[in-house]
Write an enzyme that holds these catalytic residues in place. Structure first.
Site, PDB file in Angstrom:
ATOM      1  N   THR A  73      54.604  48.683  56.078  1.00  0.00           N
ATOM      2  CA  THR A  73      53.683  47.725  56.294  1.00  0.00           C
ATOM      3  C   THR A  73      54.293  46.328  56.736  1.00  0.00           C
ATOM      4  O   THR A  73      55.147  46.100  56.119  1.00  0.00           O
ATOM      5  CB  THR A  73      52.819  47.361  54.941  1.00  0.00           C
ATOM      6  OG1 THR A  73      53.794  47.281  54.006  1.00  0.00           O
ATOM      7  CG2 THR A  73      52.021  48.564  54.602  1.00  0.00           C
ATOM      8  N   LYS A  96      37.266  29.680  48.607  1.00  0.00           N
ATOM      9  CA  LYS A  96      37.207  29.026  47.211  1.00  0.00           C
ATOM     10  C   LYS A  96      36.586  27.851  47.492  1.00  0.00           C
ATOM     11  O   LYS A  96      36.832  26.646  47.945  1.00  0.00           O
ATOM     12  CB  LYS A  96      38.463  28.936  46.477  1.00  0.00           C
ATOM     13  CG  LYS A  96      39.017  30.163  45.847  1.00  0.00           C
ATOM     14  CD  LYS A  96      40.235  30.500  46.710  1.00  0.00           C
ATOM     15  CE  LYS A  96      40.791  31.948  46.170  1.00  0.00           C
ATOM     16  NZ  LYS A  96      41.792  32.567  46.988  1.00  0.00           N
ATOM     17  N   GLU A 112      49.981  52.188  51.037  1.00  0.00           N
ATOM     18  CA  GLU A 112      50.575  52.459  49.756  1.00  0.00           C
ATOM     19  C   GLU A 112      49.957  53.616  49.086  1.00  0.00           C
ATOM     20  O   GLU A 112      50.242  53.908  47.831  1.00  0.00           O
ATOM     21  CB  GLU A 112      50.542  51.276  49.020  1.00  0.00           C
ATOM     22  CG  GLU A 112      51.677  50.117  49.321  1.00  0.00           C
ATOM     23  CD  GLU A 112      51.108  49.151  50.334  1.00  0.00           C
ATOM     24  OE1 GLU A 112      50.204  49.326  50.884  1.00  0.00           O
ATOM     25  OE2 GLU A 112      51.598  48.155  50.396  1.00  0.00           O
ATOM     26  N   TRP A 136      33.323  31.449  44.880  1.00  0.00           N
ATOM     27  CA  TRP A 136      34.114  32.312  45.991  1.00  0.00           C
ATOM     28  C   TRP A 136      33.032  32.789  46.968  1.00  0.00           C
ATOM     29  O   TRP A 136      32.220  33.604  46.456  1.00  0.00           O
ATOM     30  CB  TRP A 136      34.859  33.393  45.161  1.00  0.00           C
ATOM     31  CG  TRP A 136      35.954  32.928  44.397  1.00  0.00           C
ATOM     32  CD1 TRP A 136      36.419  31.763  44.061  1.00  0.00           C
ATOM     33  CD2 TRP A 136      36.925  33.718  43.828  1.00  0.00           C
ATOM     34  NE1 TRP A 136      37.378  31.558  43.242  1.00  0.00           N
ATOM     35  CE2 TRP A 136      37.672  32.913  43.086  1.00  0.00           C
ATOM     36  CE3 TRP A 136      37.342  35.306  43.733  1.00  0.00           C
ATOM     37  CZ2 TRP A 136      38.863  33.340  42.393  1.00  0.00           C
ATOM     38  CZ3 TRP A 136      38.558  35.567  43.209  1.00  0.00           C
ATOM     39  CH2 TRP A 136      39.101  34.878  42.419  1.00  0.00           C
TER      40      TRP A 136
END
Lengths: 490, 490
Positions: free
Chosen positions: B132, B387, B277, B392
């Site tokens: 990656t 943020k 992954e 959020w």
């Protein structure tokens, strides 16, 4: 929690004697989930086989449906190692019974917490156990592991097999006491498929009501069941609203049944082949893109075969010397299989293992053809092939043709002794309700459908045929019934 | 045979630098099949990343498509351990090249036997490798085993995922150089599915011609590809004749795209979520029977989420202290996953492993919600969350809404410094061809779609957005471009 309180430990065998129901489903996951072995017992076995199995498996407890309590009462005296019997019902329905240490399923569960911290253990841990009745010798146990069960369930879930998704509803009409209902309870849990369990009533009317009432999209079972369902639909003039697929296995599906489902009800029928020793799914008969380019007639011919091996299962056919035969659609020989969900040994039975396993390949006892596209076609059980002179005649082919006759409900072909040919075929027919097929009519019906040498030397009629514990025609018992019969040509 | 003659041994890494083509497909099975490791390299990576990867993996040979020969010529001096370069073409098309030890693919194969006796080896043997790019630090390698690949392929083949059968035709538009094209080459081989490989041309016209010409029934790729295809269909007034399913992943699929495919073309679009992954498939967004009882509107809302975990993959969300958060559809936190096809370690990289793996769980770096039915919804990449004060804000939600505007081709939301709030959202828009959206028009469009606190403080326009090697918007590069930008509110 309840099993642990009963003293069930990792590796212990816990038996079930039950129909397809939600408590049986709970036991599948509860017993295996704590690391014990879920031993499903086929209640259709004989007394001696049942006691042999329970004692050989050393079952610690037996969970039993109400209907099978009387059966167990007749066996309990011969089952000294069983610590107790749990009746799969609630307190209100508990029977009075002579069974020792009788427990009530719902009472057992009631005090326990609903959350359970499932243990993690080695994937090779045994998860379930099923004995085959066989036709000779004692029953033999096939022991499955968590690994083999997960891999088999994956295989059953692929697009080439059931292809079930969370928008499907599946009805396994095969009993959960026989090879884990072809793995469907696991595959449904794996994919979030709605699972409909038919209980004990496999009649056409009951199945139709379930299929329609629960919105069943896919169903699986032996051909006998589908015969009864088709007959019910014909008599009642009904059809399905959502059912799209029927998977049939355990015996060959006759051409007429595939066509009836397809043409009269728009339902796709295909074969799956397997055995207790193969978990059981070995092949599935879905048509490939190439198959679908053939004529409708040819497509049905392919569907009459048993299908292609699912990924993970290797197949080959061998001659009497164990030499591999060509995959030409013509040669036939004993089918050998291997793969991650094929047993490597029978449970605690070295003699049976030695007879069945050779170089990692399992002898199926089936005689089959393979073609270059991978389609497998069962010719016969090895011991049921009719050996006429140098020629081998498939009893299954003759039976499938015979049941295509509108006046025939069921048929069996067996090789009978003949002084010149060794064996010659006899056809035994059960007439359809209200019909009166004749010997001459049957022979005339077959005349243009088989080679002359395959033509039965005689046709006789019986009111019913003997069946094995898994619903197949018992050739062994049929031969016993025919002990005094002589072919007119002999 | 050819690889063995080149001296490739079990465990050796052999690299590919190639588009989706049949020679690349051959290499997938040839390299892994002899026990070597098929290391697919993403040609979109930077020079330094490519040399790092080849040297870190210690690739013995590199198989390269004609188009990437110039790229490799620029790297070869920095790749001292590579023994040779095999150009994936025939003798007629061999280029003149400065690459040392240059070989021709078809010449290499020509003298070899067509039958190969595949070895059997331990299932934990490594089979393939993919790095990656990441946004920080050196690329990290995910090493897959035969075991993880088979299990992942089974999962991809289930009814809840691709549900591909031998009557399907599948078009993976995701490159084979990136996480094994989501495992589709393996899943197709597993189920006898016809596989259509698009080569290098991902344009709408080229994909449409392939889909129609080859009878594609299912296709999979990133949303950007499907945007281009939908635009092509609109411009040309065309639709599909056989395509029934589009699987989209790699980025969130906007509501408008799901609706366009469904309403204009009768094609079912659903999400798949995963990472390098995780092999990569972790979730699939097929609607369950319960989902299908909801209104069309609600069904699309569920499809806008990333789907439910496939069997075998466990998911949880955790807060900053690693405490598991409730599955209530409201709480969000970092998504952690584990399962048989999730890496347990990065290839030869202890530091990266220690940062990513915790108690057997892999930190995805994605922030997500889970609900009680198991639907997972990506809120943002952990590092892209905006943020604002105690709140959020999901950059992904803002982007998905913005691209619903008919005049917007692409959009990115990033948190920019603000003296009072810490960060406030900035929306960066690329106008659709021929369109001229305005700042005020965009803000008005969003006003009734998001909470006031989520409203961008500014909207600016760019001719194009920077993308990563896997086609996602590169927030890192975008932030670099915005280094001198200040919010009008700041």
């Amino acid at each position: 929690h309840a099993l642990t309180r009963l003293g069930v430990e990792k590796g212990d065998r816990v038996a079930t004697l039950a129909w397809n129901g939600y408590r049986h489903f709970e036991l599948y996951f509860a017993i295996s989930g704590i690391g014990a072995v879920c031993h499903t017992i086929n209640p259709r076995l004989f007394h001696d086989q049942l006691t042999y199995i329970v004692n050989h498996a050393e079952d610690k407890y037996i969970f039993v449906d109400l209907t099978f309590v009387p059966l167990l009462e007749g066996l309990a005296a011969d089952l000294p190692k069983v610590k107790g019997y749990v009746v799969m019902t609630d307190a209100v329905h508990m029977p009075t019974s002579s069974l020792p240490n009788l427990l009530c399923y719902e009472d057992l569960l009631a005090p326990e917490a609903e959350v359970y911290d499932w243990p993690l253990f080695d994937e090779l841990t045994a998860s379930s156990l099923c004995y085959t009745s066989g036709t000779t010798g004692e029953p033999k146990g096939s022991l499955y592991s968590h690994r083999s069960t997960v891999l088999h369930s994956f295989s059953v879930s692929t697009g080439e097999a059931l292809a079930c998704s969370s928008s499907d509803t599946l009805l396994p009409v095969v009993p959960m006491f026989h090879v884990n209902a072809w793995g469907m309870p696991y595959a449904c849990a794996m994919n979030g498929v709605k699972l409909v369990l038919p209980g004990a009533d496999y009649s056409g009317a009951a199945l139709y009501e379930l299929i329609e009432g629960e919105g069943v999209t896919k169903a699986a079972g032996v051909p006998t069941i589908w015969f009864m369902l088709l007959e019910y639909l014909r008599n009642e003039g009904k059809t399905f609203s959502r059912l799209n697929t029927v998977v049939a296995g355990g015996a060959a599906v006759p051409r007429s049944m595939i066509e009836a489902f397809q043409n009269e009800h728009g339902v796709d029928v295909y074969h799956a082949w397997g055995m207790t020793e193969t978990s059981p799914v070995g092949t599935t008969g879905r048509l490939s893109a190439a198959d679908k380019r053939l004529s409708k007639e040819e497509q049905v011919s392919i569907k009459c075969k048993q299908g292609r091996a699912v990924y993970g299962l290797d197949m080959k056919i061998v001659d009497d010397d164990g030499q591999e035969l060509p995959r030409d659609g013509k040669a036939f020989g004993e089918l050998m299989v291997r793969g991650p969900w094929v047993i490597g040994a029978y449970f605690e039975n070295q003699a049976a293992t030695a007879a069945a396993i050779e170089d990692g390949w399992f002898r199926t006892g089936d005689v089959a053809r393979l073609d270059s596209a991978g389609h497998m076609q069962i010719v016969d059980r090895s011991k049921d092939l009719i050996k006429s002179g140098g020629e081998w005649i498939s009893s299954i082919d003759l039976e499938n043709l015979a049941v295509g006759h509108p006046e025939v409900a069921e048929a069996a072909a067996v090789g009978m002794p003949h002084p010149h040919w060794g064996e010659r075929p006899l056809l035994v027919v059960v007439a359809a309700e209200g019909a009166s097929p004749t010997r001459e009519g049957m022979l005339a019906y077959l005349a243009d459908k088989v080679a002359k040498i395959w033509m039965p030397d005689d046709v006789i009629f019986m009111d019913e045929l003997p069946h094995t514990a898994t619903g197949k025609i018992s050739k062994l018992q049929l031969r016993e019934k025919l002990a005094d019969y002589r072919l007119p040509t002999a």
